[in-house]
Design a protein around this motif. Structure first.
Motif, PDB file in Angstrom:
ATOM      1  N   GLY A 159       0.814  -1.208   0.000  1.00 49.47           N
ATOM      2  CA  GLY A 159       0.000   0.000   0.000  1.00 49.47           C
ATOM      3  C   GLY A 159       0.847   1.257   0.000  1.00 49.47           C
ATOM      4  N   TRP A 160       1.925   1.249   0.786  1.00 49.42           N
ATOM      5  CA  TRP A 160       2.876   2.373   0.793  1.00 49.42           C
ATOM      6  C   TRP A 160       3.432   2.562  -0.616  1.00 49.42           C
ATOM      7  CZ3 TRP A 160       5.377   5.453   4.726  1.00 49.42           C
ATOM      8  CH2 TRP A 160       6.504   6.145   4.272  1.00 49.42           C
ATOM      9  N   ASP A 161       3.902   1.455  -1.198  1.00 51.81           N
ATOM     10  CA  ASP A 161       4.529   1.517  -2.516  1.00 51.81           C
ATOM     11  C   ASP A 161       3.562   2.001  -3.584  1.00 51.81           C
ATOM     12  OD1 ASP A 161       6.795   0.548  -1.245  1.00 51.81           O
ATOM     13  OD2 ASP A 161       6.516  -1.508  -1.949  1.00 51.81           O
ATOM     14  N   SER A 162       2.304   1.567  -3.540  1.00 49.83           N
ATOM     15  CA  SER A 162       1.332   2.010  -4.551  1.00 49.83           C
ATOM     16  C   SER A 162       1.018   3.496  -4.389  1.00 49.83           C
ATOM     17  CB  SER A 162       0.050   1.170  -4.514  1.00 49.83           C
ATOM     18  OG  SER A 162      -0.713   1.427  -3.353  1.00 49.83           O
ATOM     19  N   HIS A 163       1.070   3.994  -3.160  1.00 50.33           N
ATOM     20  CA  HIS A 163       0.868   5.423  -2.910  1.00 50.33           C
ATOM     21  C   HIS A 163       1.982   6.222  -3.601  1.00 50.33           C
ATOM     22  CE1 HIS A 163      -0.577   8.750  -0.164  1.00 50.33           C
ATOM     23  NE2 HIS A 163       0.572   9.229  -0.579  1.00 50.33           N
ATOM     24  N   ALA A 181       1.191  10.182   7.274  1.00 51.01           N
ATOM     25  CA  ALA A 181       1.984  11.413   7.276  1.00 51.01           C
ATOM     26  C   ALA A 181       3.347  11.184   6.627  1.00 51.01           C
ATOM     27  CB  ALA A 181       2.152  11.922   8.710  1.00 51.01           C
ATOM     28  N   ALA A 182       3.993  10.085   6.958  1.00 53.88           N
ATOM     29  CA  ALA A 182       5.305   9.798   6.380  1.00 53.88           C
ATOM     30  C   ALA A 182       5.189   9.505   4.888  1.00 53.88           C
ATOM     31  CB  ALA A 182       5.955   8.620   7.110  1.00 53.88           C
ATOM     32  N   ASN A 183       4.184   8.733   4.498  1.00 55.08           N
ATOM     33  CA  ASN A 183       3.994   8.370   3.090  1.00 55.08           C
ATOM     34  C   ASN A 183       3.749   9.621   2.240  1.00 55.08           C
ATOM     35  OD1 ASN A 183       1.903   5.768   1.542  1.00 55.08           O
ATOM     36  ND2 ASN A 183       3.929   6.427   1.008  1.00 55.08           N
ATOM     37  N   ILE A 184       2.880  10.497   2.727  1.00 57.82           N
ATOM     38  CA  ILE A 184       2.584  11.732   1.999  1.00 57.82           C
ATOM     39  C   ILE A 184       3.824  12.610   1.906  1.00 57.82           C
ATOM     40  CG2 ILE A 184       1.286  13.909   2.097  1.00 57.82           C
ATOM     41  CD1 ILE A 184      -1.065  12.244   3.257  1.00 57.82           C
ATOM     42  N   ARG A 185       4.553  12.734   2.992  1.00 55.83           N
ATOM     43  CA  ARG A 185       5.730  13.613   2.993  1.00 55.83           C
ATOM     44  C   ARG A 185       6.794  13.118   2.020  1.00 55.83           C
ATOM     45  NH1 ARG A 185       7.617  17.180   1.426  1.00 55.83           N
ATOM     46  NH2 ARG A 185       9.571  17.974   2.143  1.00 55.83           N
ATOM     47  N   VAL A 186       7.038  11.817   2.014  1.00 54.72           N
ATOM     48  CA  VAL A 186       8.018  11.266   1.071  1.00 54.72           C
ATOM     49  C   VAL A 186       7.533  11.509  -0.358  1.00 54.72           C
ATOM     50  CG1 VAL A 186       9.059   9.136   0.195  1.00 54.72           C
ATOM     51  CG2 VAL A 186       8.995   9.565   2.645  1.00 54.72           C
ATOM     52  N   VAL A 209       4.264   9.607  -8.128  1.00 57.02           N
ATOM     53  CA  VAL A 209       5.289   9.799  -9.145  1.00 57.02           C
ATOM     54  C   VAL A 209       4.679   9.773 -10.550  1.00 57.02           C
ATOM     55  CG1 VAL A 209       7.373   8.752 -10.141  1.00 57.02           C
ATOM     56  CG2 VAL A 209       7.140   8.957  -7.668  1.00 57.02           C
ATOM     57  N   SER A 210       3.623   9.000 -10.745  1.00 58.12           N
ATOM     58  CA  SER A 210       2.961   8.924 -12.048  1.00 58.12           C
ATOM     59  C   SER A 210       2.068  10.134 -12.330  1.00 58.12           C
ATOM     60  CB  SER A 210       2.103   7.661 -12.134  1.00 58.12           C
ATOM     61  OG  SER A 210       2.900   6.525 -12.033  1.00 58.12           O
ATOM     62  N   HIS A 211       1.599  10.807 -11.281  1.00 56.77           N
ATOM     63  CA  HIS A 211       0.681  11.949 -11.424  1.00 56.77           C
ATOM     64  C   HIS A 211       1.145  13.097 -10.525  1.00 56.77           C
ATOM     65  CE1 HIS A 211      -2.019   9.119 -13.387  1.00 56.77           C
ATOM     66  NE2 HIS A 211      -1.807   8.302 -12.387  1.00 56.77           N
ATOM     67  N   PRO A 212       2.351  13.614 -10.739  1.00 59.63           N
ATOM     68  CA  PRO A 212       2.914  14.586  -9.785  1.00 59.63           C
ATOM     69  C   PRO A 212       2.106  15.864  -9.603  1.00 59.63           C
ATOM     70  CG  PRO A 212       4.272  14.432 -11.759  1.00 59.63           C
ATOM     71  CD  PRO A 212       3.246  13.349 -11.857  1.00 59.63           C
ATOM     72  N   ALA A 213       1.605  16.439 -10.681  1.00 55.61           N
ATOM     73  CA  ALA A 213       0.872  17.704 -10.547  1.00 55.61           C
ATOM     74  C   ALA A 213      -0.419  17.509  -9.769  1.00 55.61           C
ATOM     75  CB  ALA A 213       0.582  18.295 -11.930  1.00 55.61           C
ATOM     76  N   VAL A 214      -1.142  16.455 -10.085  1.00 52.69           N
ATOM     77  CA  VAL A 214      -2.395  16.178  -9.383  1.00 52.69           C
ATOM     78  C   VAL A 214      -2.112  15.795  -7.934  1.00 52.69           C
ATOM     79  CG1 VAL A 214      -4.378  14.624  -9.291  1.00 52.69           C
ATOM     80  CG2 VAL A 214      -3.615  15.546 -11.468  1.00 52.69           C
ATOM     81  N   TYR A 215      -1.076  14.997  -7.708  1.00 51.57           N
ATOM     82  CA  TYR A 215      -0.746  14.579  -6.349  1.00 51.57           C
ATOM     83  C   TYR A 215      -0.444  15.787  -5.466  1.00 51.57           C
ATOM     84  CZ  TYR A 215       1.064  12.092  -2.390  1.00 51.57           C
ATOM     85  OH  TYR A 215       1.228  11.622  -1.113  1.00 51.57           O
ATOM     86  N   ARG A 216       0.328  16.730  -5.997  1.00 56.24           N
ATOM     87  CA  ARG A 216       0.638  17.938  -5.205  1.00 56.24           C
ATOM     88  C   ARG A 216      -0.651  18.638  -4.784  1.00 56.24           C
ATOM     89  NH1 ARG A 216       5.013  18.555  -8.979  1.00 56.24           N
ATOM     90  NH2 ARG A 216       3.734  19.913 -10.260  1.00 56.24           N
ATOM     91  N   LEU A 238       5.434  13.773  -1.530  1.00 57.68           N
ATOM     92  CA  LEU A 238       5.506  15.190  -1.884  1.00 57.68           C
ATOM     93  C   LEU A 238       6.939  15.625  -2.157  1.00 57.68           C
ATOM     94  CD1 LEU A 238       2.871  16.854   0.473  1.00 57.68           C
ATOM     95  CD2 LEU A 238       2.820  16.746  -2.034  1.00 57.68           C
ATOM     96  N   GLY A 239       7.879  15.112  -1.377  1.00 60.00           N
ATOM     97  CA  GLY A 239       9.282  15.421  -1.636  1.00 60.00           C
ATOM     98  C   GLY A 239       9.705  14.943  -3.010  1.00 60.00           C
ATOM     99  N   LEU A 240       9.318  13.720  -3.341  1.00 52.91           N
ATOM    100  CA  LEU A 240       9.697  13.146  -4.634  1.00 52.91           C
ATOM    101  C   LEU A 240       9.100  13.902  -5.816  1.00 52.91           C
ATOM    102  CD1 LEU A 240       9.364   9.344  -3.789  1.00 52.91           C
ATOM    103  CD2 LEU A 240      11.489  10.632  -4.146  1.00 52.91           C
TER     104      LEU A 240
END
Length: 188
Positions: A82-86, A145-150, A91-98, A152-154
């Motif tokens: 689940g972490w990995d799919s997040h 929180a950790a998953n989102i932060r990583v 990474v596949s949808h960076p603009a939307v994810y931000r 967003l950094g990427l």
């Protein structure tokens, strides 16, 4: 939704992805979607409404991935996947994810709560198996929180987060603090 709604949303997402300053002009969206300004305003109200629709559609795609994941016999493996799919979605949808995870809207989309619920359910399976050592709600908040932060950094600062193993290293660093030691003994 009107057929043009998808075209306008898609055009907005494409422009966001190509924009170096992460901003778009409504006129450009209309030009690419081949619709007039009145159509856009009628469907979305304004630019904020359009961006909200882009976020909602992003969450729909993200949650489709989460909802379609078939649980295995190993709840810890499912949690790691689940972490990995997040991260993969980000990474596949960076603009939307931000936009999805750093919204500037008046209220957080309801879909964000569903993503927390799905994670909480995965952690509930771990707790039922006797593998979790902390409160499920605390673990849910810490992992998300950790998953989102990583993620967003990427996607927001890839020049500063170039290590391809960063996500796995952070994931593998935080999980053992929440689980019994034997939950990870068979992991590589």
């Amino acid at each position: 939704h009107l057929p043009q709604t998808g075209s306008v949303r898609y055009s907005a997402e494409q422009l966001l992805s190509a924009s170096p300053d992460r901003d778009i002009a409504i006129r450009d969206v209309c030009r690419i979607a081949d619709v007039g300004l009145p159509v856009l305003y009628r469907q979305f109200g304004d630019k904020a409404g359009l961006l909200k629709a882009v976020v909602d559609y992003g969450f729909d795609r993200y949650l489709d991935i989460k909802r379609s994941a078939n649980p295995s016999e190993d709840p810890v493996e499912d949690l790691l996947a689940g972490w990995d799919s997040h991260i993969e979605f980000a990474v596949s949808h960076p603009a939307v994810y931000r936009l999805m995870f750093s919204p500037s809207f008046d209220q957080v989309p309801r879909a964000a709560s569903e993503s927390m619920r799905i994670l909480r359910e995965a952690l509930g399976r771990c707790a039922a198996a006797g593998l979790l050592t902390v409160d499920i709600d605390l673990a849910t908040q810490e992992i998300m929180a950790a998953n989102i932060r990583v993620a967003l950094g990427l996607v927001a600062h890839p020049e500063n987060y170039r290590d391809p193993t960063l996500s796995l290293r952070v994931r593998d660093a935080i999980h053992p603090d929440m689980f019994t030691p034997h939950a990870f003994t068979l992991r590589p």
